[in-house]
Design a protein around this motif. Structure first.
Motif, PDB file in Angstrom:
ATOM      1  N   ILE A 307      18.306 -46.503 -26.988  1.00 15.93           N
ATOM      2  CA  ILE A 307      18.158 -46.334 -25.538  1.00 15.93           C
ATOM      3  C   ILE A 307      16.693 -46.354 -25.133  1.00 15.93           C
ATOM      4  CG2 ILE A 307      18.516 -44.746 -23.608  1.00 15.93           C
ATOM      5  CD1 ILE A 307      21.068 -43.792 -25.108  1.00 15.93           C
ATOM      6  N   TYR A 308      15.875 -45.645 -25.868  1.00 16.43           N
ATOM      7  CA  TYR A 308      14.471 -45.525 -25.497  1.00 16.43           C
ATOM      8  C   TYR A 308      13.686 -46.831 -25.653  1.00 16.43           C
ATOM      9  CZ  TYR A 308      14.189 -40.477 -24.679  1.00 16.43           C
ATOM     10  OH  TYR A 308      14.319 -39.210 -24.150  1.00 16.43           O
ATOM     11  N   GLU A 309      13.925 -47.578 -26.703  1.00 14.69           N
ATOM     12  CA  GLU A 309      13.149 -48.806 -26.864  1.00 14.69           C
ATOM     13  C   GLU A 309      13.797 -49.873 -27.741  1.00 14.69           C
ATOM     14  OE1 GLU A 309      11.251 -49.712 -29.749  1.00 14.69           O
ATOM     15  OE2 GLU A 309      11.644 -47.969 -30.996  1.00 14.69           O
ATOM     16  N   GLY A 310      14.746 -49.481 -28.588  1.00 12.98           N
ATOM     17  CA  GLY A 310      15.322 -50.435 -29.519  1.00 12.98           C
ATOM     18  C   GLY A 310      16.070 -51.576 -28.863  1.00 12.98           C
ATOM     19  N   ASN A 311      16.879 -51.253 -27.854  1.00 12.77           N
ATOM     20  CA  ASN A 311      17.667 -52.304 -27.199  1.00 12.77           C
ATOM     21  C   ASN A 311      16.780 -53.305 -26.473  1.00 12.77           C
ATOM     22  OD1 ASN A 311      20.216 -51.370 -27.995  1.00 12.77           O
ATOM     23  ND2 ASN A 311      20.317 -49.922 -26.288  1.00 12.77           N
ATOM     24  N   LEU A 312      15.741 -52.814 -25.832  1.00 13.48           N
ATOM     25  CA  LEU A 312      14.855 -53.715 -25.097  1.00 13.48           C
ATOM     26  C   LEU A 312      14.152 -54.666 -26.059  1.00 13.48           C
ATOM     27  CD1 LEU A 312      13.749 -54.479 -22.325  1.00 13.48           C
ATOM     28  CD2 LEU A 312      11.864 -52.893 -22.735  1.00 13.48           C
ATOM     29  N   HIS A 313      13.679 -54.149 -27.179  1.00 14.13           N
ATOM     30  CA  HIS A 313      13.048 -55.015 -28.171  1.00 14.13           C
ATOM     31  C   HIS A 313      14.052 -56.040 -28.701  1.00 14.13           C
ATOM     32  CE1 HIS A 313       9.011 -53.435 -28.629  1.00 14.13           C
ATOM     33  NE2 HIS A 313       9.480 -52.206 -28.591  1.00 14.13           N
ATOM     34  N   GLU A 325       6.181 -46.692 -33.488  1.00  9.56           N
ATOM     35  CA  GLU A 325       7.622 -46.495 -33.595  1.00  9.56           C
ATOM     36  C   GLU A 325       8.113 -45.414 -32.648  1.00  9.56           C
ATOM     37  OE1 GLU A 325       8.706 -45.814 -37.598  1.00  9.56           O
ATOM     38  OE2 GLU A 325       8.191 -47.830 -38.283  1.00  9.56           O
ATOM     39  N   SER A 326       7.193 -44.579 -32.167  1.00 14.88           N
ATOM     40  CA  SER A 326       7.601 -43.482 -31.294  1.00 14.88           C
ATOM     41  C   SER A 326       7.422 -43.804 -29.821  1.00 14.88           C
ATOM     42  CB  SER A 326       6.778 -42.226 -31.631  1.00 14.88           C
ATOM     43  OG  SER A 326       5.392 -42.482 -31.442  1.00 14.88           O
ATOM     44  N   GLU A 327       7.124 -45.063 -29.519  1.00 16.80           N
ATOM     45  CA  GLU A 327       6.861 -45.429 -28.140  1.00 16.80           C
ATOM     46  C   GLU A 327       8.086 -45.218 -27.257  1.00 16.80           C
ATOM     47  OE1 GLU A 327       7.809 -50.173 -28.688  1.00 16.80           O
ATOM     48  OE2 GLU A 327       5.796 -49.515 -28.163  1.00 16.80           O
ATOM     49  N   LEU A 328       7.839 -44.902 -26.016  1.00 20.58           N
ATOM     50  CA  LEU A 328       8.899 -44.734 -25.027  1.00 20.58           C
ATOM     51  C   LEU A 328       8.678 -45.782 -23.950  1.00 20.58           C
ATOM     52  CD1 LEU A 328      11.236 -43.212 -23.700  1.00 20.58           C
ATOM     53  CD2 LEU A 328       9.573 -41.607 -22.756  1.00 20.58           C
ATOM     54  N   LEU A 329       9.620 -46.718 -23.836  1.00 23.32           N
ATOM     55  CA  LEU A 329       9.471 -47.816 -22.893  1.00 23.32           C
ATOM     56  C   LEU A 329      10.283 -47.549 -21.635  1.00 23.32           C
ATOM     57  CD1 LEU A 329       9.643 -50.897 -25.267  1.00 23.32           C
ATOM     58  CD2 LEU A 329       7.686 -50.153 -23.928  1.00 23.32           C
ATOM     59  N   ASP A 330       9.598 -47.473 -20.522  1.00 24.46           N
ATOM     60  CA  ASP A 330      10.245 -47.298 -19.222  1.00 24.46           C
ATOM     61  C   ASP A 330      10.246 -48.652 -18.552  1.00 24.46           C
ATOM     62  OD1 ASP A 330      11.085 -46.704 -16.696  1.00 24.46           O
ATOM     63  OD2 ASP A 330       9.807 -44.969 -16.448  1.00 24.46           O
ATOM     64  N   ARG A 331      11.423 -49.277 -18.457  1.00 28.79           N
ATOM     65  CA  ARG A 331      11.451 -50.641 -17.968  1.00 28.79           C
ATOM     66  C   ARG A 331      11.876 -50.764 -16.513  1.00 28.79           C
ATOM     67  NH1 ARG A 331      14.938 -52.076 -15.305  1.00 28.79           N
ATOM     68  NH2 ARG A 331      17.038 -52.594 -15.771  1.00 28.79           N
ATOM     69  N   ALA A 332      11.916 -49.644 -15.774  1.00 28.99           N
ATOM     70  CA  ALA A 332      12.232 -49.751 -14.345  1.00 28.99           C
ATOM     71  C   ALA A 332      11.057 -49.301 -13.505  1.00 28.99           C
ATOM     72  CB  ALA A 332      13.465 -48.928 -14.008  1.00 28.99           C
ATOM     73  N   SER A 333       9.885 -49.577 -13.945  1.00 26.40           N
ATOM     74  CA  SER A 333       8.693 -49.159 -13.233  1.00 26.40           C
ATOM     75  C   SER A 333       8.269 -50.261 -12.268  1.00 26.40           C
ATOM     76  CB  SER A 333       7.570 -48.861 -14.220  1.00 26.40           C
ATOM     77  OG  SER A 333       7.990 -47.883 -15.145  1.00 26.40           O
ATOM     78  N   ARG A 334       7.936 -49.866 -11.058  1.00 24.96           N
ATOM     79  CA  ARG A 334       7.712 -50.842  -9.994  1.00 24.96           C
ATOM     80  C   ARG A 334       6.245 -50.980  -9.666  1.00 24.96           C
ATOM     81  NH1 ARG A 334      12.600 -52.963 -10.510  1.00 24.96           N
ATOM     82  NH2 ARG A 334      14.141 -51.328 -10.580  1.00 24.96           N
ATOM     83  N   VAL A 335       5.864 -52.161  -9.262  1.00 25.65           N
ATOM     84  CA  VAL A 335       4.536 -52.382  -8.708  1.00 25.65           C
ATOM     85  C   VAL A 335       4.712 -53.026  -7.355  1.00 25.65           C
ATOM     86  CG1 VAL A 335       3.380 -52.578 -10.928  1.00 25.65           C
ATOM     87  CG2 VAL A 335       4.334 -54.613  -9.888  1.00 25.65           C
ATOM     88  N   ALA A 336       3.785 -52.725  -6.458  1.00 26.62           N
ATOM     89  CA  ALA A 336       3.902 -53.259  -5.104  1.00 26.62           C
ATOM     90  C   ALA A 336       3.591 -54.750  -5.106  1.00 26.62           C
ATOM     91  CB  ALA A 336       2.938 -52.535  -4.172  1.00 26.62           C
TER      92      ALA A 336
END
Length: 336
Positions: A307-313, A325-336
């Motif tokens: 959930i944290y990063e494996g599926n995205l990779h 290996e301990s990274e936490l990827l937040d993939r719903a972060s927005r930029v204007a």
């Protein structure tokens, strides 16, 4: 469909969120979550096609994608990748921008919204875009779009009490998913990976209604003799196509919704997301809450890592810069 960008209250809200448009404020906010915390950048609502006509929208998409690429290059330890935006009111230009953003800029996928100025995503003019993403084996992020102009009742001109957002956005997502399933897009574009915002919206909660009340009785209410032809183009039960979608955890800190979506989609199809910075604190609150919820779930460490990063990779291949290996990827972060 009216352009909700014209609402000055919406513009004020965006300007009142520094972490949305000020990358220094974003980086400062991110420090709360440690050096290993990273964000995958996507463009904020509104859709580009609401801002410009079909002859000009590609210019905004190009500006957005090159700007996100610049942030990725400037801060690779914080922003390891971005998701490309498309000028969906010009499908031909969308295919060109898709190729440019992925091949030249290194985007890990593309983002679309649940309708294109009121046109459903299963309209034939958009299928080449989904087919190309399936061919490339890269994901499509799908974000809801709906404004107060979508009234709650035919007798009214506007939606009341922000129903258009709180309930309308999940509805929009669920409708778009359903149209992609029953129109056969998910069947024809084999292997298409669609990541739905807000944990697949209403689908997991309505699993029984979809599986038995709808799919198994499809056509008994309205389609009649055409129902068999509609289902005949599908090689699987409709519920299986719904399970093939991916879902993110951007649920405004809902533990109940997270558990429901996780049970339906499975850990292999759920990705961490926070909806940063659209929370009462302007950025960190939803991140903090979603980490707390996921860390407290009764799941294995392996599932939590997915959930944290494996599926995205996994679904993006090697397009994301490798971190710890301990990274936490937040993939719903927005930029204007």
């Amino acid at each position: 469909m009216k352009n909700h960008v014209s609402d000055p209250r919406a513009l004020k809200r965006w300007l009142d969120l520094p972490a949305l448009h000020d990358h220094e404020a974003r980086l400062l906010m991110m420090d709360e979550f440690g050096d290993d915390y990273q964000q995958i950048l996507t463009l904020s609502s509104p859709p580009i096609e609401l801002l410009a006509g079909p002859n000009e929208s590609w210019k905004l998409a190009r500006l957005a994608n090159e700007s996100m690429k610049d942030l990725v290059d400037q801060y690779p330890d914080r922003f390891p990748a971005f998701v490309a935006s498309l000028p969906m009111n010009n499908p031909d230009a969308s295919l060109e921008e898709l190729a440019y953003a992925i091949d030249e800029l290194g985007a890990i996928g593309v983002q679309v919204f649940t309708n294109v100025n009121g046109i459903p995503l299963d309209d034939p003019r958009f299928e080449p875009i989904f087919a190309e993403m399936a061919r490339r084996d890269l994901p499509v992020w799908m974000h809801p779009t709906r404004s107060a102009a979508s009234a709650d009742y035919p007798t009214e001109e506007k939606s009341q009490f922000e129903v258009w957002w709180a309930l309308g956005w999940p509805y929009e997502t669920s409708v778009a998913m359903s149209r992609l399933v029953f129109s056969g897009v998910m069947e024809r574009c084999s292997g298409l990976k669609v990541i739905t915002h807000h944990m697949g919206a209403m689908i997991s909660f309505l699993e029984g209604r979809i599986r038995l009340g709808w799919s198994d009785q499809f056509g008994s209410r309205t389609h009649g003799s055409t129902a068999e032809a509609i289902l005949g183009q599908l090689s699987k039960e409709p519920i299986e196509y719904f399970r093939s979608f991916y879902a993110d955890t951007a649920l405004s800190g809902s533990e109940i919704g997270t558990k429901c979506g996780l049970e339906f989609f499975g850990a292999e199809h759920v990705l961490f997301a926070s909806d940063c910075p659209f929370d009462p604190e302007g950025g960190p609150m939803y991140i903090r809450e979603m980490i707390r919820i996921i860390d407290n779930l009764d799941i294995s460490d392996e599932e939590r890592q997915l959930i944290y990063e494996g599926n995205l990779h996994r679904i993006c291949g090697d397009r994301i810069r490798t971190g710890t290996e301990s990274e936490l990827l937040d993939r719903a972060s927005r930029v204007a």
